[in-house]
Write an enzyme that holds these catalytic residues in place. Structure first.
Site, PDB file in Angstrom:
ATOM      1  N   LYS A  42      -3.660   9.643  -8.527  1.00 50.27           N
ATOM      2  CA  LYS A  42      -3.108   8.995  -9.727  1.00 50.27           C
ATOM      3  C   LYS A  42      -3.714   9.585 -10.993  1.00 50.27           C
ATOM      4  O   LYS A  42      -3.035   9.643 -12.014  1.00 50.27           O
ATOM      5  CB  LYS A  42      -3.308   7.474  -9.668  1.00 50.27           C
ATOM      6  CG  LYS A  42      -2.454   6.838  -8.578  1.00 50.27           C
ATOM      7  CD  LYS A  42      -1.807   5.533  -8.980  1.00 50.27           C
ATOM      8  CE  LYS A  42      -0.700   5.211  -8.002  1.00 50.27           C
ATOM      9  NZ  LYS A  42      -0.198   3.880  -8.016  1.00 50.27           N
TER      10      LYS A  42
ATOM     11  N   LYS B 110       5.466  11.559   0.260  1.00 44.86           N
ATOM     12  CA  LYS B 110       6.029  10.256   0.643  1.00 44.86           C
ATOM     13  C   LYS B 110       6.955   9.726  -0.455  1.00 44.86           C
ATOM     14  O   LYS B 110       6.800  10.081  -1.628  1.00 44.86           O
ATOM     15  CB  LYS B 110       4.918   9.261   0.993  1.00 44.86           C
ATOM     16  CG  LYS B 110       4.299   8.572  -0.176  1.00 44.86           C
ATOM     17  CD  LYS B 110       3.539   7.316   0.274  1.00 44.86           C
ATOM     18  CE  LYS B 110       2.962   6.634  -0.951  1.00 44.86           C
ATOM     19  NZ  LYS B 110       2.748   5.229  -0.821  1.00 44.86           N
TER      20      LYS B 110
ATOM     21  N   LYS C 100       7.785   4.575  -5.303  1.00 44.14           N
ATOM     22  CA  LYS C 100       8.630   3.931  -6.318  1.00 44.14           C
ATOM     23  C   LYS C 100       8.405   4.477  -7.720  1.00 44.14           C
ATOM     24  O   LYS C 100       9.286   4.407  -8.550  1.00 44.14           O
ATOM     25  CB  LYS C 100       8.524   2.402  -6.284  1.00 44.14           C
ATOM     26  CG  LYS C 100       7.147   1.814  -6.261  1.00 44.14           C
ATOM     27  CD  LYS C 100       7.248   0.305  -6.248  1.00 44.14           C
ATOM     28  CE  LYS C 100       6.363  -0.315  -5.197  1.00 44.14           C
ATOM     29  NZ  LYS C 100       4.934   0.067  -5.262  1.00 44.14           N
TER      30      LYS C 100
HETATM   31  N1  AQP Z   1       7.083   6.074   1.726  1.00 44.59           N
HETATM   32  C1  AQP Z   1       6.564   5.021   2.355  1.00 44.59           C
HETATM   33  N2  AQP Z   1       6.772   4.879   3.687  1.00 44.59           N
HETATM   34  C2  AQP Z   1       6.260   3.820   4.326  1.00 44.59           C
HETATM   35  N3  AQP Z   1       5.533   2.831   3.750  1.00 44.59           N
HETATM   36  C3  AQP Z   1       5.303   2.924   2.434  1.00 44.59           C
HETATM   37  N4  AQP Z   1       4.642   2.135   1.558  1.00 44.59           N
HETATM   38  C4  AQP Z   1       4.709   2.694   0.323  1.00 44.59           C
HETATM   39  N5  AQP Z   1       5.425   3.830   0.372  1.00 44.59           N
HETATM   40  C5  AQP Z   1       5.804   4.019   1.661  1.00 44.59           C
HETATM   41  C6  AQP Z   1       3.969   0.883   1.898  1.00 44.59           C
HETATM   42  O1  AQP Z   1       4.464  -0.120   1.013  1.00 44.59           O
HETATM   43  C7  AQP Z   1       3.445  -1.108   0.834  1.00 44.59           C
HETATM   44  C8  AQP Z   1       3.342  -1.525  -0.602  1.00 44.59           C
HETATM   45  O2  AQP Z   1       3.037  -0.425  -1.397  1.00 44.59           O
HETATM   46  P1  AQP Z   1       2.301  -0.559  -2.800  1.00 44.59           P
HETATM   47  O3  AQP Z   1       3.273  -0.845  -3.840  1.00 44.59           O
HETATM   48  O4  AQP Z   1       1.198  -1.535  -2.738  1.00 44.59           O
HETATM   49  O5  AQP Z   1       1.621   0.834  -3.008  1.00 44.59           O
HETATM   50  P2  AQP Z   1       2.046   2.275  -2.708  1.00 44.59           P
HETATM   51  O6  AQP Z   1       1.734   2.660  -1.308  1.00 44.59           O
HETATM   52  O7  AQP Z   1       1.360   3.092  -3.776  1.00 44.59           O
HETATM   53  O8  AQP Z   1       3.624   2.301  -2.885  1.00 44.59           O
HETATM   54  P3  AQP Z   1       4.455   3.348  -3.702  1.00 44.59           P
HETATM   55  O9  AQP Z   1       5.889   3.024  -3.481  1.00 44.59           O
HETATM   56  O10 AQP Z   1       4.026   4.766  -3.388  1.00 44.59           O
HETATM   57  O11 AQP Z   1       4.082   2.959  -5.183  1.00 44.59           O
HETATM   58  P4  AQP Z   1       3.521   3.868  -6.363  1.00 44.59           P
HETATM   59  O12 AQP Z   1       4.603   4.860  -6.660  1.00 44.59           O
HETATM   60  O13 AQP Z   1       3.292   2.913  -7.489  1.00 44.59           O
HETATM   61  O14 AQP Z   1       2.246   4.517  -5.924  1.00 44.59           O
HETATM   62  C9  AQP Z   1       2.153  -0.517   1.379  1.00 44.59           C
HETATM   63  O15 AQP Z   1       1.847  -1.181   2.608  1.00 44.59           O
HETATM   64  C10 AQP Z   1       2.478   0.928   1.620  1.00 44.59           C
HETATM   65  O16 AQP Z   1       1.767   1.473   2.706  1.00 44.59           O
END
Ligand code: AQP
Length: 347
Positions: free
Chosen positions: A127, A209, A212
């Site tokens: 990040k 991956k 969002k």
């Molecule tokens: N691509 C993915 N495949 C499977 N699981 C995923 N998770 C996130 N992306 C994938 C799972 O979603 C849960 C919640 O995620 P989060 O919002 O707490 O954090 P994150 O992993 O950082 O999700 P993002 O979508 O990648 O958000 P940003 O872009 O803000 O960093 C977690 O259980 C995660 O494993």
């Protein structure tokens, strides 16, 4: 809260506790849905756990957002949890910022978290590379707040994707350190890694991956995308120069699409390969788009209904916060006592 409902909360406490948070850092993606939310609903409906689900809105502040957009994402995230099947009658559903004990325990745990261990967190490295102009202290110390999120509820299990395992491990390390100094205060949480749909990759760069916060809208499918948008994005998904719908090395794009199709239809990889034998990538991408659009449609419609009824969302999150804070305050009082702070008299 009445004495009767407090007693009910205490009775329910006997089951193991499962806790999951999701950041309102953008619209929830197909990755979040297949990798996390579907499992959360299964865990809730198993009846084996007391489940807590929350929007990690304080964590979202580590990255700069337009205030109006952030507020909308928080409501939309809450609406998505409900639309996907998280039931506030069965689980405690709330906003992290509405339970003030998170920020309070977060500060205390900051004082029991080492600079070196925070420096090693891969998410901090990722990040800060993505937000080079805003490497703020919150981005660095958020694992201590995340540890507080987990430890406040004496959590047993944290269902997470593989990418989040390191955070549960640091929460355990912090808990162990604190328990070592003051005696058993926190339960040690376990990461609960689920197998199916474990990691959904970006449609534009299948080595990354699906996230969002990705700025490329074609890389991600969100739960608010229309049928047409979903189908278009799948048609554009990056694959390779081959044509056979088969899992294989160097075929990250096709592997990802097979995983998605398999997770959505419940068919095994082999069944998917058989179904598309003799057909090209074009037919397969269209079929992926259609099954995903069919799955997302009812969720999107429910999200829209909830978003038109924000009073209901406010009411759900207020009740959830009140229930969560009973557990949270109990742990915080214990921590205050252990570290030598004066416990506030509660009426
Ligand atoms: N691509 C993915 N495949 C499977 N699981 C995923 N998770 C996130 N992306 C994938 C799972 O979603 C849960 C919640 O995620 P989060 O919002 O707490 O954090 P994150 O992993 O950082 O999700 P993002 O979508 O990648 O958000 P940003 O872009 O803000 O960093 C977690 O259980 C995660 O494993």
């Amino acid at each position: 809260m009445s004495e009767l409902s407090q007693n009910n909360e205490v009775k329910k406490e006997k089951k193991k506790i499962s806790l999951s948070f999701i950041q309102p850092s953008g619209s929830i993606t197909l990755g979040n849905y297949l990798g996390a939310l579907t499992n959360w609903v299964t865990i809730q409906n198993s009846g084996d756990f007391n489940c807590l689900y929350a929007m990690a809105d304080l964590h979202a502040l580590t990255v700069r957002h337009e205030p109006a957009d952030l507020r909308k994402q928080i409501y939309q995230g809450l609406a998505t949890l409900l639309a996907c099947g998280i039931d506030p009658e069965k689980s405690i559903v709330f906003l992290q910022s509405h339970v003030h004990q998170h920020a309070e325990l977060g500060w205390i745990l900051d004082c029991y978290t080492m600079f070196g261990e925070l420096s090693r967190m891969t998410q901090f490295k990722d990040k800060s590379a993505k937000n080079a102009d805003n490497i703020n202290a919150g981005l660095f110390t958020y694992p201590a707040l995340m540890a507080a999120d987990i430890l406040l509820y004496q959590t047993d299990f944290v269902p997470v994707g593989q990418d989040q395992k390191q955070h549960v491990e640091i929460a355990r390390d912090i808990a162990n350190r604190f328990n070592g100094i003051y005696g058993k205060t926190f339960n040690l949480p376990e990461p609960y890694i689920t197998k199916s749909g474990a990691r959904i990759m970006s449609l534009a760069d299948p080595t990354k991956k699906m996230s969002k916060s990705d700025s490329n809208v074609n890389a991600i499918i969100t739960v608010t995308d229309t049928d047409n948008e979903i189908i278009k994005k799948f048609k554009r998904a990056v694959t390779d120069s081959g044509s056979e719908v088969r899992m294989g090395e160097g075929k990250d794009g096709v592997n990802n699409l097979i995983n998605i199709y398999s997770a959505v239809t419940g068919k095994s990889t082999e069944e998917v390969e058989r179904e598309f034998e003799g057909k090209g990538y074009g037919d397969f991408k269209l079929a992926c788009g259609e099954v995903v659009a069919d799955r997302i449609r009812p969720i999107r419609e429910k999200i829209n209904d909830y978003m038109n009824n924000r009073d209901y969302l406010d009411q759900i999150s207020a009740v959830g916060a009140e229930r969560a804070s009973i557990f949270a305050q109990r742990t915080l009082d214990k921590v205050y006592k252990k570290v030598g702070l004066v416990v506030k008299k509660h009426n």
